[in-house]
Design a protein around this motif. Structure first.
Motif, PDB file in Angstrom:
ATOM      1  N   SER A 131      43.171  46.045  46.938  1.00  0.00           N
ATOM      2  CA  SER A 131      42.312  47.220  46.802  1.00  0.00           C
ATOM      3  C   SER A 131      42.898  48.235  45.820  1.00  0.00           C
ATOM      4  O   SER A 131      42.867  49.443  46.062  1.00  0.00           O
ATOM      5  CB  SER A 131      42.105  47.881  48.177  1.00  0.00           C
ATOM      6  OG  SER A 131      41.041  48.805  48.143  1.00  0.00           O
ATOM      7  N   ARG A 180      29.668  52.144  41.460  1.00  0.00           N
ATOM      8  CA  ARG A 180      30.404  51.691  40.284  1.00  0.00           C
ATOM      9  C   ARG A 180      29.693  51.991  38.970  1.00  0.00           C
ATOM     10  O   ARG A 180      30.326  52.393  37.978  1.00  0.00           O
ATOM     11  CB  ARG A 180      30.694  50.184  40.381  1.00  0.00           C
ATOM     12  CG  ARG A 180      32.010  49.857  41.030  1.00  0.00           C
ATOM     13  CD  ARG A 180      33.208  50.499  40.363  1.00  0.00           C
ATOM     14  NE  ARG A 180      33.371  50.134  38.983  1.00  0.00           N
ATOM     15  CZ  ARG A 180      33.966  49.025  38.561  1.00  0.00           C
ATOM     16  NH1 ARG A 180      34.433  48.157  39.431  1.00  0.00           N
ATOM     17  NH2 ARG A 180      34.104  48.785  37.270  1.00  0.00           N
ATOM     18  N   GLY A 198      33.905  46.167  43.098  1.00  0.00           N
ATOM     19  CA  GLY A 198      35.109  46.998  43.024  1.00  0.00           C
ATOM     20  C   GLY A 198      34.685  48.427  43.246  1.00  0.00           C
ATOM     21  O   GLY A 198      34.192  49.071  42.336  1.00  0.00           O
ATOM     22  N   PRO A 216      41.772  41.198  44.932  1.00  0.00           N
ATOM     23  CA  PRO A 216      41.042  42.306  45.561  1.00  0.00           C
ATOM     24  C   PRO A 216      41.583  42.732  46.919  1.00  0.00           C
ATOM     25  O   PRO A 216      41.311  43.859  47.350  1.00  0.00           O
ATOM     26  CB  PRO A 216      39.616  41.742  45.700  1.00  0.00           C
ATOM     27  CG  PRO A 216      39.508  40.714  44.633  1.00  0.00           C
ATOM     28  CD  PRO A 216      40.873  40.094  44.544  1.00  0.00           C
TER      29      PRO A 216
END
Length: 371
Positions: free
Chosen positions: A303, A110, A52, A300
């Protein structure tokens, strides 16, 4: 055996989960009260376990409101490049984020992003307890109680927030149902940095049995991810790094960016849409909120996961900060907003999957178009 002595501490808000959603909420609430941020596991997980990494330009305002934007810029996240996709045809289609009025957004490191938000919350005065293990939640006459069993401590607050991610550990303790819309699994790897890899695009392509994306992140590593059904018989074999990489290279759009890629460990995590039962949540005692993935977990392909973590924290903070006489209506407004967000998301998600006509008879796509 004598009862163990339990130390009690009072707070204005207890937030369970120190990921992006929980840390963002702690940043927003801290100027107005005493905030406790509880992380059940070690807050700093290996970077290879995190996925992510896309944040749209619209997040700028949210980061500014929580006092985290200057730190964010200093942490060296990369400006997001174009998105190139082979969705309903093999010929790539380009989209340039520079046309977005909010700016192109960022590709995130991340581990650095999550740590930056936690440190901003602590610098603002929130108290962070990491690696606290099992938590037991209960309700007294006028407050929520959280027992940290490993430490023998009990914490009380009128506001309790579940920011524990897809596990929704607090909501589950309260008996709230969580509905999963589909059993999507993400297989992903962080490929080693390649000095010759200067591509800044996000590459997305449909496959007969799922869809891929790949992007180079600020660390220099390249994320490679495949999304497929949990009951796909290939799921087990694709955990083999060589097979995973070989399958990716059969996609022309990916092969171009993976020429010198080296196979590494492949991880798996749930990635399907999921939501709490909002009607049941509305019936919980006053002061309970769920934010981020604990409230709504997005596919996902949208987004929007990290943006939603920040945005839901902002919305919950606005509701929590309302005068006590308006607490019930404030929580209702928050839940109404989350239902509206979910409805818009579902409409967009269906349209996105329905756009893949070339694989319309394949099981993966049928489930998402007709389901």
């Amino acid at each position: 055996m004598a009862d163990r002595c339990v130390a009690m501490t009072d707070w204005d808000a207890i937030v369970v989960g120190a990921g992006p959603a929980g840390s963002a909420l702690a940043c927003r609430l801290r100027p107005h009260g005493r905030v406790l941020l509880l992380e059940r596991d070690a807050a700093v997980a290996p970077a290879s376990r995190r996925i992510g990494e896309s944040l749209p330009g619209a997040a700028r305002v949210l980061l500014q409101r929580m006092g985290a934007f200057e730190r964010f810029l200093a942490d060296g996240h990369a400006e997001r490049g174009a998105t190139v996709s082979a969705w309903d045809r093999e010929e790539p289609v380009w989209f340039d984020h520079l046309r977005d009025p909010n700016g192109p957004g960022w590709h995130l490191d991340r581990a650095r992003f999550d740590a930056g938000l936690r440190e901003t919350a602590v610098a603002a005065g929130a108290v962070l307890i990491e690696d606290c293990g099992r938590l037991r939640v209960s309700r007294s006459a006028d407050a929520w109680c959280v027992d940290v069993e490993a430490q023998g401590t009990q914490h009380r607050a009128p506001v309790l927030v579940d920011a524990s991610g897809r596990g929704a550990t607090v909501a589950r303790q309260l008996g709230l149902a969580r509905r999963s819309d589909d059993a999507l699994i993400c297989l992903y790897a962080h490929l080693p940095a390649d000095a010759d890899d200067e591509d800044q695009c996000t590459r997305i392509c449909a496959d007969r049995d799922g869809w891929w994306y790949s992007v180079r992140i600020p660390s220099g590593q390249r994320v490679l991810a495949l999304h497929l059904d949990a009951d796909d018989p290939a799921l087990k074999t694709l955990r083999d790094p060589e097979r995973f990489l070989a399958k990716a290279k059969r996609q022309p759009l990916l092969a171009d960016a993976l020429q010198s890629a080296v196979a590494v460990e492949v991880h798996a995590r749930p990635a399907g849409s999921a939501t709490l039962d909002v009607e049941a949540l509305a019936d919980t005692p006053p002061g309970f909120f769920a934010i981020g993935d604990a409230m709504l977990a997005f596919d996902p392909i949208a987004s929007q996961g990290i943006f939603h973590a920040l945005a839901s924290a902002e919305s919950a903070a606005s509701a929590i900060e309302r005068p006590s006489g308006n607490a019930a209506s404030a929580r209702k407004s928050y839940l109404d907003e989350m239902q509206s967000v979910h409805a818009r998301y579902r409409e967009h998600l269906h349209a996105t999957y329905a756009g893949v006509v070339r694989y319309r008879h394949a099981s993966f796509w049928v489930r998402r178009i007709e389901g």
